[in-house]
Design an enzyme around this catalytic site. Structure first.
Site, mmCIF file in Angstrom:
data_model
loop_
_atom_site.group_PDB
_atom_site.id
_atom_site.type_symbol
_atom_site.label_atom_id
_atom_site.label_comp_id
_atom_site.label_asym_id
_atom_site.label_seq_id
_atom_site.Cartn_x
_atom_site.Cartn_y
_atom_site.Cartn_z
ATOM 1 N N GLU A 38 41.224 48.790 38.617
ATOM 2 C CA GLU A 38 42.330 48.917 37.663
ATOM 3 C C GLU A 38 42.633 47.537 37.117
ATOM 4 O O GLU A 38 42.638 46.551 37.855
ATOM 5 C CB GLU A 38 43.571 49.492 38.345
ATOM 6 C CG GLU A 38 44.806 49.498 37.450
ATOM 7 C CD GLU A 38 46.071 49.926 38.192
ATOM 8 O OE1 GLU A 38 45.947 50.717 39.144
ATOM 9 O OE2 GLU A 38 47.163 49.454 37.837
ATOM 10 N N GLU B 118 52.092 44.051 31.533
ATOM 11 C CA GLU B 118 52.959 44.826 32.417
ATOM 12 C C GLU B 118 54.173 43.989 32.816
ATOM 13 O O GLU B 118 54.080 42.782 33.007
ATOM 14 C CB GLU B 118 52.191 45.265 33.659
ATOM 15 C CG GLU B 118 52.968 46.223 34.552
ATOM 16 C CD GLU B 118 52.104 46.791 35.662
ATOM 17 O OE1 GLU B 118 52.348 47.934 36.072
ATOM 18 O OE2 GLU B 118 51.186 46.077 36.119
#
Length: 739
Positions: free
Chosen positions: A140, A145
């Site tokens: 991932e 973010e």
């Protein structure tokens, strides 16, 4: 041959070996998303939030009708949240949108130009990230973010096992070096520079993020609006001029092993494991001193207007990969003395997504390996020293069947490998499944259940047909049409799914002699071809086309060792189109005039039953004959034609999904470790669609698990190199001397 001519040939050959690598290593644009593309190239996820967020994800029709998503008048794509409705803390969460690309992408250069991202607002958790099909094994990558009032981006990697990165030259700060799940779910983390996300990012007019992904490292750059490199704005990015990256992830960890093809995801959730967990320590209003999470939910429910700035506005995303177009172009222009191209497509046992193009100055060999999971792979080229002897093996050393053929070099090389978990894989790399047509009689193509060892022969015949119908499981089926005029022998695949229940025929055979236009048909239910190849040798105006020499990008299922040959023909054409699942299929048409030979089917429905092993058909010494290996294929010749089948794009264990464009549900999930409450939510939503589960916890990490995603394309790029082997030079010298 005069000495000067010989030296010129050798010199040209050597020069081409030095020029090709430079040409092949340049980045080529393979995908652009902007405006309406985000409504067609992405799927809307509607399951329960696996991070336990206080959120309700809207489907596409609802999101469009309510204005949660739209294309602005200036062409940018808007994706926001409900910022007008007050909610009950005990009811459904705030409406938002989560979308994931319906294709997977391997190594390359990924550039996103954002006009606006969700601002630094309490209770929010926006992210632009990617995940592989199997979380955490396939990795991932959290590109953008943050939570609550964060103003500096966090770049995080997650994968399985252990995966250490070390301190490199970067403008960000490496705060965690272990990416692997064995050490927990925090991942390896780089804290970005101030203003790289949230409200400051928006106040400066947004900017560009770039990610370079290779076998050895992952680098990330952030360019504010006024500092975007000109090479990016011109559409010809030069990473050498990008300067120091904000994050540089490299170390003892094998990036190639731990990070596989990725799907790209945008979402905005509220509270949840991370944002809710740190809410009370983030300078946000606390209404319940006993629970950070409850305080977060209360704020999100009661203050809708606080989230007016919680939207994404995307100018574009561009994906670049190395080698495909550049390699073929350089080959044609610099290797004038090269007389042939060797194309090898190998069927490898499941476990690899990679496609490798092996190139030499005199011979170009393309070796594609097909994943047994569902994926279409568009290769960049990683090249090694020349050899016409090729073989492939997976990471565990499993051998692969290999078929190598030579065709005159008149086309662009664009290898694709693809497989489907929806259809059974076929064994028998030496088996042949073909159709030799141009017949006056018509072949019968009914499709019962299973036929073993069926054969049909039509020899020296006129206008006679012999049919063997074989859908579900057909082993060793063969059809021959020899010495005939306009003879036809075919192995068709999944003809509109006409498959009666249980008809079992063993050793059935049919013969029709002395007929013109004889046909023999063996029709398996769902044929999938991996590794199609085509040859046209010693022919005038011959061509080996489409999915053989330029393997079409959006072939649904898997291609294994299928081959078609047309030798000694005038205007011979050979075509390997690949459909659902054929292993080792081959077609031969020799000494023919105007003989098309093809392996593959371009139309049909992907009905996905069983398998075909060792089916073969031959048409030799005939005039006007053609040979085909046909299979079932939906939406050939179009990358985007394969329905997205990623039901849940990351952040594990969503229980349901709704795809606006996908007709085949799948199960891909990702998560930050759902709690038992999340599991309950997932169970409650289980009737809505397909599901998948995974686990992940901590401050960052979405993760994806249980991914079976049928027929989801995967696009791969790679570095391109060329080594001129001594054997190649000697071969050219020997040939020149003999001439």
């Amino acid at each position: 041959m005069p000495t000067s001519t010989l030296l010129w040939s050798v010199g040209s050959l050597a020069l081409s070996s030095m020029v090709l690598p430079a040409a092949a290593s340049s980045y080529e644009l393979v995908e652009t998303w902007k405006g309406e593309d985000f409504l067609t190239a992405f799927d809307f996820y509607t399951g329960a939030d696996p991070t336990n967020g206080f959120v309700t994800y809207a489907n596409q029709s609802y999101a469009e009708s309510t204005g949660l998503v739209k294309v602005n008048s200036n062409g940018t794509f808007y994706m926001g949240v409900d910022h007008t409705t007050k909610l009950s803390t005990n009811g459904p969460g705030r409406e938002s949108v989560r979308i994931g690309s319906n294709k997977y992408y391997d190594e390359g250069l990924f550039i996103i130009d954002l006009q606006h991202m969700p601002g630094s607002v309490c209770g929010t958790w926006p992210a632009f990230w990617s995940t592989g099909k199997n979380w955490p094994t396939d990795g991932e990558i959290d590109i953008i973010e943050g939570v609550n009032k964060n103003e500096a981006n966090e770049i995080v990697l997650h994968t399985s096992g252990t995966c250490q990165v070390s301190s490199q030259k970067m403008s960000g700060t490496l705060t965690s070096t272990e990416c692997g799940e064995d050490a927990g779910t925090t991942g390896c983390v780089v804290e970005g520079t101030q203003g790289s996300s949230g409200t400051p990012f928006n106040e400066n007019g947004g900017g560009v993020y770039a990610m370079q992904w290779t076998d050895e490292f992952l680098k990330f750059w952030f360019f504010p609006r006024g500092s975007i490199p000109s090479s990016i704005t011109k559409g010809d990015p030069d990473v050498a001029a990008f300067g120091t990256p904000m994050a540089h992830m490299e170390g003892s960890c094998s990036i190639a092993e731990h990070f596989k093809a990725q799907q790209f995801i945008f979402d905005t959730t509220f509270c949840g494991d991370w944002a809710g967990g740190v809410y009370s320590t983030s300078g946000c209003p606390v209404s319940d001193s006993s629970s950070s999470f409850k305080s977060c939910v209360a704020y999100v429910a009661e203050n809708p207007t606080a989230f007016a700035e919680s939207y994404w506005e995307i100018n574009y995303i561009k994906i670049y990969q190395t080698g495909v177009a550049a390699s073929a172009s350089a080959s044609a222009s610099h290797v004038e003395s090269a007389a042939s191209v060797a194309e090898t497509i190998s069927a490898v046992r499941e476990g690899t997504n990679s496609v490798v193009a092996t190139t030499t100055a005199a011979t170009i060999a393309v070796t594609s390996t097909a994943d047994a999971e569902t994926a279409t792979t568009m290769a960049g080229a990683t090249t090694v020293a020349a050899s016409t002897e090729t073989s492939a093996a997976d990471e565990n050393g499993s051998s692969a069947s290999t078929s190598t053929h030579y065709v005159t070099m008149t086309t662009t090389i664009c290898p694709i490998a693809e497989s489907s978990s929806a259809a059974a894989a076929l064994a028998g790399g030496s088996s042949e499944a073909t159709e030799a047509s141009n017949s006056e009689g018509s072949p019968a193509a009914a499709t019962p259940s299973s036929v073993t060892g069926a054969s049909a022969e039509a020899n020296e015949s006129e206008s006679t047909s012999a049919a063997v119908t074989t859908p579900s499981t057909s082993t060793g089926a063969s059809a021959e049409a020899n010495g005939s005029e306009s003879s036809s022998a075919s192995e068709a695949g999944s003809v509109a799914g006409a498959t009666p229940s249980s008809v079992s025929t063993t050793g059935a055979s049919g013969e029709a002699d002395s007929s013109e236009g004889a046909s023999a048909a063996a029709t398996p239910s769902n044929v999938s071809s991996t590794g199609a190849s085509a040859e046209a040798n010693g022919s005038e105006d011959s061509s080996a086309s489409s999915e053989a020499k330029t393997v079409a990008p959006s072939i649904p299922s898997s291609v294994t060792g299928a081959s078609a040959e047309a030798n000694g023909n005038d205007s011979a054409s050979s075509n390997a189109a690949t459909a659902s699942n054929v292993s080792g299929a081959s077609a031969q048409a020799g000494d023919n005039e105007s003989t098309p030979a093809s392996a593959g089917a371009n139309a049909g429905s992907s009905a996905a039953p069983s398998s075909v092993s060792g089916a073969s058909a031959e048409a030799n010494g005939s005039e006007g004959s053609s040979s085909h290996s046909s299979g079932s294929q939906a939406g050939a010749h179009s990358y985007g034609s394969v329905p997205s089948s990623a039901a849940a794009y990351g952040r594990p264990a969503p229980s349901s999904s709704s795809h606006a464009f996908a007709t085949a549900p799948s199960s891909t999930g990702s998560s930050r470790v759902p709690t038992s409450a999340a599991a309950a939510n997932n169970a409650a939503a289980a009737t809505q669609g397909s599901s998948a589960s995974g686990s992940n916890s901590g401050s960052s990490g979405h993760g994806s698990s249980s991914a079976t995603t049928p027929s989801t394309p995967v696009f791969t790029g790679g570095a391109n190199k060329l080594t001129l082997g001594a054997s190649s030079v000697l071969s050219v010298l020997a040939f020149a001397l003999l001439a």
